[in-house]
Design an enzyme around this catalytic site. Structure first.
Site, PDB file in Angstrom:
ATOM      1  N   ARG A   1      -6.243  -3.846  -6.906  1.00 39.86           N
ATOM      2  CA  ARG A   1      -6.754  -3.840  -8.289  1.00 39.86           C
ATOM      3  C   ARG A   1      -6.343  -5.072  -9.071  1.00 39.86           C
ATOM      4  O   ARG A   1      -6.967  -5.398 -10.085  1.00 39.86           O
ATOM      5  CB  ARG A   1      -6.234  -2.597  -9.026  1.00 39.86           C
ATOM      6  CG  ARG A   1      -6.825  -1.301  -8.550  1.00 39.86           C
ATOM      7  CD  ARG A   1      -6.033  -0.154  -9.127  1.00 39.86           C
ATOM      8  NE  ARG A   1      -4.609  -0.342  -8.804  1.00 39.86           N
ATOM      9  CZ  ARG A   1      -3.644   0.467  -9.199  1.00 39.86           C
ATOM     10  NH1 ARG A   1      -3.918   1.512  -9.929  1.00 39.86           N
ATOM     11  NH2 ARG A   1      -2.380   0.228  -8.857  1.00 39.86           N
TER      12      ARG A   1
ATOM     13  N   LYS B   1       2.250   4.986   8.364  1.00 37.78           N
ATOM     14  CA  LYS B   1       2.932   6.248   8.103  1.00 37.78           C
ATOM     15  C   LYS B   1       3.337   6.271   6.619  1.00 37.78           C
ATOM     16  O   LYS B   1       3.431   5.210   6.022  1.00 37.78           O
ATOM     17  CB  LYS B   1       4.158   6.380   9.010  1.00 37.78           C
ATOM     18  CG  LYS B   1       5.282   5.393   8.645  1.00 37.78           C
ATOM     19  CD  LYS B   1       6.651   5.908   8.860  1.00 37.78           C
ATOM     20  CE  LYS B   1       7.635   5.171   8.020  1.00 37.78           C
ATOM     21  NZ  LYS B   1       8.983   5.374   8.119  1.00 37.78           N
TER      22      LYS B   1
ATOM     23  N   HIS C   1       5.298   1.359  13.636  1.00 36.31           N
ATOM     24  CA  HIS C   1       5.558  -0.050  13.970  1.00 36.31           C
ATOM     25  C   HIS C   1       6.662  -0.201  15.022  1.00 36.31           C
ATOM     26  O   HIS C   1       6.793  -1.253  15.632  1.00 36.31           O
ATOM     27  CB  HIS C   1       5.831  -0.888  12.723  1.00 36.31           C
ATOM     28  CG  HIS C   1       7.153  -0.639  12.099  1.00 36.31           C
ATOM     29  ND1 HIS C   1       7.349   0.322  11.154  1.00 36.31           N
ATOM     30  CD2 HIS C   1       8.353  -1.219  12.299  1.00 36.31           C
ATOM     31  CE1 HIS C   1       8.606   0.318  10.795  1.00 36.31           C
ATOM     32  NE2 HIS C   1       9.255  -0.608  11.476  1.00 36.31           N
TER      33      HIS C   1
ATOM     34  N   LYS D   1       7.457  -3.107  18.765  1.00 33.64           N
ATOM     35  CA  LYS D   1       8.646  -3.917  19.070  1.00 33.64           C
ATOM     36  C   LYS D   1       8.691  -4.261  20.552  1.00 33.64           C
ATOM     37  O   LYS D   1       8.420  -3.412  21.402  1.00 33.64           O
ATOM     38  CB  LYS D   1       9.918  -3.160  18.675  1.00 33.64           C
ATOM     39  CG  LYS D   1      10.100  -3.059  17.177  1.00 33.64           C
ATOM     40  CD  LYS D   1      11.365  -2.312  16.847  1.00 33.64           C
ATOM     41  CE  LYS D   1      11.499  -2.088  15.356  1.00 33.64           C
ATOM     42  NZ  LYS D   1      11.885  -3.282  14.606  1.00 33.64           N
TER      43      LYS D   1
ATOM     44  N   GLU E   1      20.732   2.693   9.244  1.00 36.04           N
ATOM     45  CA  GLU E   1      20.468   1.684   8.213  1.00 36.04           C
ATOM     46  C   GLU E   1      21.696   1.587   7.324  1.00 36.04           C
ATOM     47  O   GLU E   1      22.327   2.614   7.040  1.00 36.04           O
ATOM     48  CB  GLU E   1      19.294   2.121   7.334  1.00 36.04           C
ATOM     49  CG  GLU E   1      17.964   2.149   8.036  1.00 36.04           C
ATOM     50  CD  GLU E   1      16.885   2.635   7.077  1.00 36.04           C
ATOM     51  OE1 GLU E   1      16.255   1.786   6.421  1.00 36.04           O
ATOM     52  OE2 GLU E   1      16.692   3.847   6.969  1.00 36.04           O
TER      53      GLU E   1
ATOM     54  N   ASP F   1      10.714  10.977   7.256  1.00 37.78           N
ATOM     55  CA  ASP F   1      10.565   9.523   7.185  1.00 37.78           C
ATOM     56  C   ASP F   1      10.878   8.846   8.519  1.00 37.78           C
ATOM     57  O   ASP F   1      10.268   7.830   8.862  1.00 37.78           O
ATOM     58  CB  ASP F   1      11.502   8.969   6.094  1.00 37.78           C
ATOM     59  CG  ASP F   1      11.181   7.535   5.715  1.00 37.78           C
ATOM     60  OD1 ASP F   1       9.992   7.202   5.668  1.00 37.78           O
ATOM     61  OD2 ASP F   1      12.120   6.753   5.490  1.00 37.78           O
TER      62      ASP F   1
ATOM     63  N   HIS G   1       9.433   7.621  14.238  1.00 36.57           N
ATOM     64  CA  HIS G   1      10.150   6.632  15.054  1.00 36.57           C
ATOM     65  C   HIS G   1      11.057   7.271  16.105  1.00 36.57           C
ATOM     66  O   HIS G   1      11.021   6.893  17.283  1.00 36.57           O
ATOM     67  CB  HIS G   1      11.013   5.721  14.175  1.00 36.57           C
ATOM     68  CG  HIS G   1      10.256   5.055  13.069  1.00 36.57           C
ATOM     69  ND1 HIS G   1       8.980   4.586  13.224  1.00 36.57           N
ATOM     70  CD2 HIS G   1      10.603   4.774  11.792  1.00 36.57           C
ATOM     71  CE1 HIS G   1       8.576   4.048  12.086  1.00 36.57           C
ATOM     72  NE2 HIS G   1       9.541   4.151  11.215  1.00 36.57           N
TER      73      HIS G   1
ATOM     74  N   LYS H   1      20.817   6.740   6.257  1.00 37.03           N
ATOM     75  CA  LYS H   1      20.964   5.604   5.351  1.00 37.03           C
ATOM     76  C   LYS H   1      22.436   5.461   5.006  1.00 37.03           C
ATOM     77  O   LYS H   1      23.194   6.419   5.111  1.00 37.03           O
ATOM     78  CB  LYS H   1      20.161   5.848   4.078  1.00 37.03           C
ATOM     79  CG  LYS H   1      18.672   5.827   4.338  1.00 37.03           C
ATOM     80  CD  LYS H   1      17.890   5.674   3.071  1.00 37.03           C
ATOM     81  CE  LYS H   1      16.421   5.479   3.367  1.00 37.03           C
ATOM     82  NZ  LYS H   1      16.123   4.149   3.942  1.00 37.03           N
TER      83      LYS H   1
END
Ligand code: NAP
Length: 491
Positions: free
Chosen positions: A52, A151, A181, A185, A219, A238, A243, A343
Site C-alpha cells: 500500500r 508460515k 525456510h 538450508k 534463540e 511458531d 521447523h 527464546k
C-alpha cells in the site's frame, strides 16, 4: 524436477505482495539479488513489488537501494550488478483488499501470460484469502502461475484447512508452495545427502543402534518488538509445528525412491502419521512449557517476557517448549526424539544430535571411567557442520580411550558462498520444484499431532513454568530426560 535441480530459469514475473515488509527487505530481495548477481536469472525476469505504501517504480527502487544494502555484506555488493538488479524491480501500489487494484496488476502483467508467474504472499496470513481470491477474480492465474506462502499456515488444523480450502479453490496443489525456510538450508539438504547418498549411515539408522535423538532450535533473542504477534502464537505454533517437526521428519523418514517432490513428501508424511499421539495426561507428562523471566547475558541484563508492555499480565503464552516424542514404526520403536525450542536461551543455535547406543560389552578403560557413546552432531546454525564423535586410544603407555571428533565444517570444504535459504526456495518456486515445500496433507498432519498437546495444556491448566533468560530453559525439561536416564547435550 528434483532436489538437485539447477535447470535454467524460464522468463518470469515474481509478484511480491508485502514488498515493503520486514521479510522482503531482510531476506527476499537480498536473495533475489544474489541469484541475479551469480548469473542465475534470465534476462527477462521481473520482480513486481506490491504493497500500500505510496511509491512508483523509480521511487521504490531508490527506497530499496537505501533500505536493503544493510542486509547485504559489503564484500558481496557489486555496485554494477546491484544497479542492474534494481532495474528488474517494478512497483505497484496495491491494497490487496481492493478488487480494482488487481485490475491494475493485470495491466502490468498483460502480454506475459506465457511467462512463469509467481505470487509471493509476504503478508499477514489474514490477507492470504483476499489475495488468492483477488488474483483469481481478475483472471490473473495462468497455467504457469504459482503461489508461495509464508508460515504460519493457520493456528490449528481447522484454520490451516480453511486457508488450504481457499487456496485449493483457485490454485491446483502443484501450484502451491508452502514455505518452511528451514528446508531451504544447505545442511537440511545435506542431511538427506548424508543419509541417502552414503552406504555408511543407513544400516546404523535404527532403534537397535540409536539411543535417542535431540533436536534443538535455540534463540538468544526475546520477543522485543514482536510481542503482540508472538503472544497470539507461542513457541509450539511458531517453531514446533513447522521447523522442529520438519527436522524430525528428515531424520526419521525412510529412503524415498527418488528425490522427486512427491516421492520425498510421501515418505515425510508417513513419519508424521507414525508419531505417537500425545493426548491428555500423556501430553502433560511428555511436554514442558516454559516462559522466560528477567536475566542477564554478557552484554547486560534483559527483561522477562511479561515485562514487555505489549504483553498482557495474564498471558499464558509459552516462549519455550520441550517434547519427548516417539515414532511408532519398526525402525524407531522405543527411541525417544526430544524436541526443544526457546527464546532467550544462551545462544542462537540449531542442532540435531543423534546419540548411539553403548557398545554391548566394554573392554577398554576410559579416562573418565566410562565410555560416552558415539554421537553424530549436525549443526545448522550458527555454522553448518557435521561432527562425529568416536573413540580412539590416547597416546601413551596405558590403553585408555578418548573421544575425538571427526569434524566436517562446510566452510572449510566448500570455497563457494553458502546460499541463504530463500535463494534456493525462490528459484525452486520459479522452476516449479516442490521438493522443499510442504504439501497440504503434511501441514494438516503436523497440526493433528500438535493440537492435542495444546488442548491438554488448556485442559490441565498447565501454565508456562519460569526459566531465567540466558539459561537453557526450565529445570522441568531436564526431568523429561532424566526419566530416561539421559540429559540434554550441553548440560
Ligand atoms: P510486515 O513487516 O508486517 O510486512 C507486511 C507487508 O504487508 C508490508 O509490506 C505491508 O506493506 C503489506 N500490507 C499490509 N496490509 C496490506 C494490504 N491491505 N494491501 C497490500 N499490502 C499490505 O511482515 P513481515 O515480517 O514481512 O512478514 C510477512 C509474512 O512472512 C507474514 O506472513 C509473516 O508471518 C511471515 N514471516 C516473516 C518472517 C520474518 O522474518 N519477518 C519470518 C517467517 C515468516 P504496506 O504497509 O506498504 O501496505
Amino acid at each position: 524436477m528434483n532436489l538437485i535441480s539447477n535447470e535454467a530459469l524460464q522468463p518470469f514475473d515474481i509478484v511480491l505482495f508485502g514488498a515493503t515488509g520486514d521479510l522482503s527487505l531482510r531476506k527476499l530481495i537480498p536473495a533475489l539479488y544474489f541469484q541475479d548477481r551469480d548469473g542465475q536469472m534470465p534476462e527477462d525476469g521481473r520482480i513486481i513489488g506490491a504493497a500500500r505504501s505510496d511509491y512508483d517504480s523509480v521511487a521504490f527502487r531508490t527506497w530499496i537501494d537505501q533500505e536493503v544494502r544493510q542486509y547485504i555484506p559489503k564484500d558481496q555488493l557489486d555496485e554494477a550488478e546491484w544497479g542492474r538488479f534494481l532495474k528488474r524491480i517494478e512497483y505497484l501500489k496495491v491494497d490487496v483488499t481492493a478488487q480494482d487494484d488487481y485490475r491494475k496488476l493485470g495491466e502490468m502483467l498483460a502480454g506475459r501470460e506465457e511467462h512463469v508467474r509467481a505470487f509471493y504472499l509476504s503478508v499477514a496470513p489474514s490477507l492470504f484469502g483476499a489475495i488468492t481470491d483477488g488474483v483469481h477474480a481478475a483472471g490473473l492465474i495462468t497455467p504457469n502461475s504459482r503461489v508461495a506462502l509464508e508460515k504460519p499456515l493457520g493456528r490449528d488444523e481447522e484454520t490451516a484447512e480453511a486457508i488450504n480450502d481457499r487456496l485449493a479453490a483457485v490454485f491446483t496443489e502443484s501450484q502451491i508452495f508452502r514455505i518452511d525456510h528451514y528446508l531451504g538450508k544447505e545442511t537440511v539438504q545435506n542431511l538427506l545427502a548424508l543419509r541417502f547418498g552414503n552406504a555408511l549411515f543407513e544400516p546404523l539408522w535404527r532403534a537397535e543402534l540409536i539411543s535417542d535423538v535431540q533436536i534443538t532450535i535455540a534463540e538468544d533473542l526475546g520477543v522485543d518488538g514482536r510481542g503482540a504477534f508472538y503472544d497470539q502464537t507461542g513457541a509450539l505454533r511458531d517453531m514446533v509445528q513447522n521447523h522442529l517437526l520438519q527436522l524430525l521428519v528428515i531424520i526419521a523418514m525412510e529412503p524415498p525412491v527418488s528425490v522427486d517432490a512427491d516421492a520425498v513428501r510421501d515418505e515425510k508424511i508417513k513419519v508424521l502419521r507414525a508419531l505417537k499421539p500425545l493426548v491428555g495426561i500423556d501430553a502433560i507428562r511428555n511436554s514442558v512449557r516454559g516462559r522466560y523471566t528477567a536475566g542477564a547475558y554478557d552484554s547486560g541484563p534483559v527483561p522477562g517476557y511479561l515485562d514487555n508492555d505489549t504483553i498482557p499480565d495474564d498471558s499464558m503464552t509459552e516462549t519455550y517448549v520441550a517434547i519427548r516424542a516417539e515414532i511408532a514404526s519398526w525402525r524407531w520403536a522405543g527411541v525417544p526424539f526430544y524436541l526443544r525450542t526457546g527464546k532467550r536461551l544462551p545462544g542462537k543455535c540449531t542442532e540435531i544430535i543423534v546419540n548411539f547406543k553403548r557398545v554391548p560389552h566394554e573392554i577398554f578403560p576410559t579416562a573418565d571411567g566410562f565410555a560416552t557413546p558415539n554421537q553424530l552432531v549436525i549443526r545448522l546454525q550458527p555454522e553448518e557442520s557435521i561432527r562425529m564423535r568416536i573413540y580412539v586410544k590416547a597416546w601413551g603407555d596405558d590403553i585408555q580411550l578418548q573421544p575425538v571428533n571427526l569434524n566436517l565444517d562446510f566452510n572449510d570444504v566448500f570455497q563457494k558462498r553458502r546460499l541463504i535459504a530463500y535463494e534456493r526456495l525462490l528459484m525452486d518456486i520459479v522452476r516449479g520444484n516442490q521438493t522443499l515445500f510442504m504439501r497440504r496433507d503434511e501441514v494438516a498432519e503436523a497440526w493433528r499431532w500438535i493440537d492435542p498437546i495444546r488442548a491438554a495444556w488448556e485442559q490441565y491448566d498447565y501454565a508456562p513454568v519460569p526459566y531465567e533468560a540466558g539459561t537453557w530453559g526450565p529445570v522441568e525439561a531436564n526431568a523429561l530426560m532424566s526419566r530416561d536416564g539421559l540429559k540434554w547435550a550441553e548440560e
